[in-house]
Scaffold this active site. Sequence first.
Site, PDB file in Angstrom:
ATOM      1  CD  GLU A   1     -14.259  32.429  32.286  1.00 48.00           C
ATOM      2  OE1 GLU A   1     -14.474  33.248  31.382  1.00 48.00           O
ATOM      3  OE2 GLU A   1     -14.061  32.770  33.474  1.00 48.00           O
TER       4      GLU A   1
ATOM      5  N   GLY B   1     -17.397  38.054  33.846  1.00 43.32           N
ATOM      6  CA  GLY B   1     -18.401  37.724  32.831  1.00 43.32           C
ATOM      7  C   GLY B   1     -19.363  36.631  33.261  1.00 43.32           C
TER       8      GLY B   1
END
Length: 260
Positions: free
Chosen positions: A109, A103
């Site tokens: 992240e 993504g």
Amino acid sequence: MSDLSPIDKAKFVAAKQAAEYVEDGMGVGLGTGSTAAWLVKCLGEKVAEGLKIRGVPTSSRTAELAREVGIDVISLDEAKWLDVTIDGADEFDGNLNLIKGGGGALLQEKIVATASDQMIVIADASKQVETLGAFPLPIEVIPFGWQTTKTLVEETLVGLDVLGRSTSLRMNGEAPYYTDEGNHILDLHLNRIGNARQLSLVLNQIPGVVENGLFIDICDVVVIGHGDGRVELRDINAGTVTEARHEFIETDNLFTEIGD
């Protein structure tokens, strides 16, 4: 729920199960991607019922969704440390090592996940692999000299235990894709990664590479959803594998729990 595909049902039950790890007052890292979006919606339901949490999103689109469903959104700098991060994965192996970044949010992240007491991954069963590498490995690179960085990466791969060595610049239509941090992503088509730990360390030594999508020894629990409502929970630290099941019914809550 009857109009959802089996894969979406799998993602939903995994997200719903993972939401049970979140308790009142927690700081929660919110992942990016289709499975993580289910998690944000599930947490939004719990917030509407009175749960109080602070969410640290890993992308601008997750932040937008979290605000839409009523989650209190703060920055990682404000939170400083988190109780748990819940995110999806593009692949995971038997040791709960991951490939993430499909993504485009791998940098944020990884920062958020490593600033958490626990990382929980939610996934459908198709994401489980014997050996990482079938999914292209993303690496985030700065735009300056990215073609030189790409060449250096390809030269480095020659000496490593991988099956393929082609790389490609991720595109957004006709233009290069840009991450939230203003960087590009190179996708490495490796097919099989023989030594993920070594590859991760070597890639991050290349000038121009900001971070790679290998998450090694970061994930603590994987929650695997199935289209029939079954959920499998694998805890790498406890060495346990447990199961739960959710029954889909046509109500506002979408399903009921029918036991572990």
